[in-house]
Design an enzyme around this catalytic site. Structure first.
Site, PDB file in Angstrom:
ATOM      1  N   ASP A  67      -3.295   0.814  10.725  1.00 61.64           N
ATOM      2  CA  ASP A  67      -3.477   1.016  12.161  1.00 61.64           C
ATOM      3  C   ASP A  67      -4.732   0.314  12.684  1.00 61.64           C
ATOM      4  O   ASP A  67      -5.530  -0.235  11.901  1.00 61.64           O
ATOM      5  CB  ASP A  67      -3.511   2.522  12.485  1.00 61.64           C
ATOM      6  CG  ASP A  67      -4.414   3.326  11.547  1.00 61.64           C
ATOM      7  OD1 ASP A  67      -5.201   2.718  10.793  1.00 61.64           O
ATOM      8  OD2 ASP A  67      -4.326   4.556  11.565  1.00 61.64           O
ATOM      9  N   ASN A 136      -4.969  17.262  12.159  1.00 64.65           N
ATOM     10  CA  ASN A 136      -3.757  17.767  12.821  1.00 64.65           C
ATOM     11  C   ASN A 136      -2.483  17.374  12.062  1.00 64.65           C
ATOM     12  O   ASN A 136      -1.387  17.499  12.592  1.00 64.65           O
ATOM     13  CB  ASN A 136      -3.690  17.236  14.266  1.00 64.65           C
ATOM     14  CG  ASN A 136      -3.595  15.716  14.325  1.00 64.65           C
ATOM     15  OD1 ASN A 136      -3.582  15.054  13.291  1.00 64.65           O
ATOM     16  ND2 ASN A 136      -3.525  15.174  15.524  1.00 64.65           N
ATOM     17  N   HIS A 138      -1.731  14.273  11.030  1.00 66.67           N
ATOM     18  CA  HIS A 138      -1.229  12.916  11.268  1.00 66.67           C
ATOM     19  C   HIS A 138      -1.400  12.019  10.042  1.00 66.67           C
ATOM     20  O   HIS A 138      -2.255  12.254   9.190  1.00 66.67           O
ATOM     21  CB  HIS A 138      -1.821  12.294  12.542  1.00 66.67           C
ATOM     22  CG  HIS A 138      -3.235  11.789  12.461  1.00 66.67           C
ATOM     23  ND1 HIS A 138      -4.076  11.762  13.548  1.00 66.67           N
ATOM     24  CD2 HIS A 138      -3.961  11.251  11.439  1.00 66.67           C
ATOM     25  CE1 HIS A 138      -5.229  11.248  13.196  1.00 66.67           C
ATOM     26  NE2 HIS A 138      -5.190  10.928  11.924  1.00 66.67           N
ATOM     27  N   GLU A 143       0.797  10.707  15.546  1.00 72.08           N
ATOM     28  CA  GLU A 143       0.340  12.027  15.970  1.00 72.08           C
ATOM     29  C   GLU A 143       1.500  13.021  15.932  1.00 72.08           C
ATOM     30  O   GLU A 143       2.671  12.616  15.878  1.00 72.08           O
ATOM     31  CB  GLU A 143      -0.229  11.919  17.397  1.00 72.08           C
ATOM     32  CG  GLU A 143      -1.439  10.983  17.511  1.00 72.08           C
ATOM     33  CD  GLU A 143      -2.720  11.555  16.889  1.00 72.08           C
ATOM     34  OE1 GLU A 143      -2.644  12.365  15.953  1.00 72.08           O
ATOM     35  OE2 GLU A 143      -3.809  11.144  17.346  1.00 72.08           O
TER      36      GLU A 143
HETATM   37  C1  GLP Z   1      -7.955   8.440  11.294  1.00 71.70           C
HETATM   38  C2  GLP Z   1      -7.019   7.341  10.750  1.00 71.70           C
HETATM   39  C3  GLP Z   1      -6.169   7.854   9.628  1.00 71.70           C
HETATM   40  C4  GLP Z   1      -7.027   8.676   8.692  1.00 71.70           C
HETATM   41  C5  GLP Z   1      -7.458   9.936   9.385  1.00 71.70           C
HETATM   42  C6  GLP Z   1      -8.434  10.783   8.564  1.00 71.70           C
HETATM   43  O1  GLP Z   1      -7.795   8.740  12.621  1.00 71.70           O
HETATM   44  N1  GLP Z   1      -6.187   6.743  11.737  1.00 71.70           N
HETATM   45  O2  GLP Z   1      -5.535   6.771   8.958  1.00 71.70           O
HETATM   46  O3  GLP Z   1      -6.305   9.035   7.548  1.00 71.70           O
HETATM   47  O4  GLP Z   1      -7.894   9.723  10.689  1.00 71.70           O
HETATM   48  O5  GLP Z   1      -9.715  10.212   8.545  1.00 71.70           O
HETATM   49  P1  GLP Z   1     -10.854  10.649   7.543  1.00 71.70           P
HETATM   50  O6  GLP Z   1     -10.461  10.092   6.221  1.00 71.70           O
HETATM   51  O7  GLP Z   1     -12.107  10.016   8.073  1.00 71.70           O
HETATM   52  O8  GLP Z   1     -10.884  12.134   7.553  1.00 71.70           O
END
Ligand code: GLP
Length: 259
Positions: A67, A136, A138, A143
């Site tokens: 992404d 959440n 995702h 989302e």
């Molecule tokens: C972000 C990314 C995800 C990631 C998630 C968790 O928004 N788009 O790909 O897995 O949130 O992030 P973190 O690893 O910093 O908790």
């Protein structure tokens, strides 16, 4: 889903890196599906160590990232392109011509998203996809409520995601409101998936994804449909699970021949 519970973040990162390195060694021209966020940083550090000390060779590998924020150029220090270069690409011998991150500055977003999916197919499909999980539930920026068979698309970010990601920006107002993301359907086509999580802030999302019903409201729960997913988590992220899980991946049985 195979769920592996490790004592700490360091052990999660080492196991994930070992599984990715196995894919690279078995298939040097592999296609890696990469993720950003705080969670995979330790895995990338371990892969860099393997490259430097054990000669892990990325020269024939290609990659596709999950992404990117809409509106951030490569040079922006919170763009996912910048993150990937900073945390992995510039430290290993991957050919930058073979790495792909969705273009947050694409002029025609919809045709860029279609192109991204086609490109993954042209390169032969994702051999292994690394995932984190949002608080959440995702995956990538899919989302809650995203269609289970969605392809790469643009999306507006959930309030929870904006709040969670504010820590990377100067203020909540600087967090982009839109992103490009591989769809859940795109992710589920990867041959192998590893999802990583640590800390108790992920415990509810992990419990819903692993032991809850499959629902678009918890995008990570759709991994229950996937034939080769390993969920690697620490004890804190596992704290709301009801069942007991393994600490190492299961080994395939070896058939014994009769003499
Ligand atoms: C972000 C990314 C995800 C990631 C998630 C968790 O928004 N788009 O790909 O897995 O949130 O992030 P973190 O690893 O910093 O908790």
């Amino acid at each position: 889903m195979e769920v592996i519970v490790k004592p700490d973040y360091d052990q999660i990162s080492k196991l994930a890196a070992r599984m990715i390195a196995d894919v690279i060694r078995n298939k040097p021209r592999c296609v890696l599906g990469l993720a950003t966020g705080g969670t995979p940083v330790g895995t990338y550090k371990e892969l860099i160590r393997m490259h430097e000390e054990e000669g892990l060779d990325f020269s024939q590998a290609s990659s596709f990232n999950l992404d990117e924020y809409v509106g951030l150029e490569h040079a922006h220090d919170q763009s996912y392109w910048y993150f990937m270069n900073d945390n992995l690409f510039k430290h290993v011998n991957i050919n930058l011509a073979n790495v792909h991150v969705p273009d947050g500055k694409a002029l025609d977003i919809e045709s860029h998203c279609r192109w991204y999916d086609e490109e993954i197919r042209k390169w032969g499909g994702l051999d292994i996809q690394i995932l984190g999980i949002g608080g959440n539930g995702h995956i990538a920026f899919n989302e809650p409520g995203t269609a289970i068979w969605s392809r790469t698309h643009w999306t507006s970010l959930d309030e929870r995601t904006i709040a969670d990601n504010t820590r990377f920006f100067k203020s909540v107002n600087d967090v982009p409101r839109y992103a490009l993301t591989m769809g859940i359907g795109t992710i589920l086509e990867a041959r192998k998936i590893i999802m990583l999580a640590n800390k108790d802030s992920k415990a509810d999302a992990i419990a819903a994804a692993v032991e809850g019903a499959v629902t678009a409201m918890v995008p990570a729960s759709t991994l229950q449909f996937h034939p080769d997913t390993t969920v690697i988590i620490d004890k804190a992220a596992a704290s709301k699970l009801k069942r007991t899980y393994r600490t190492e991946p299961a080994k395939a049985p070896v058939a014994k021949r009769k003499r």
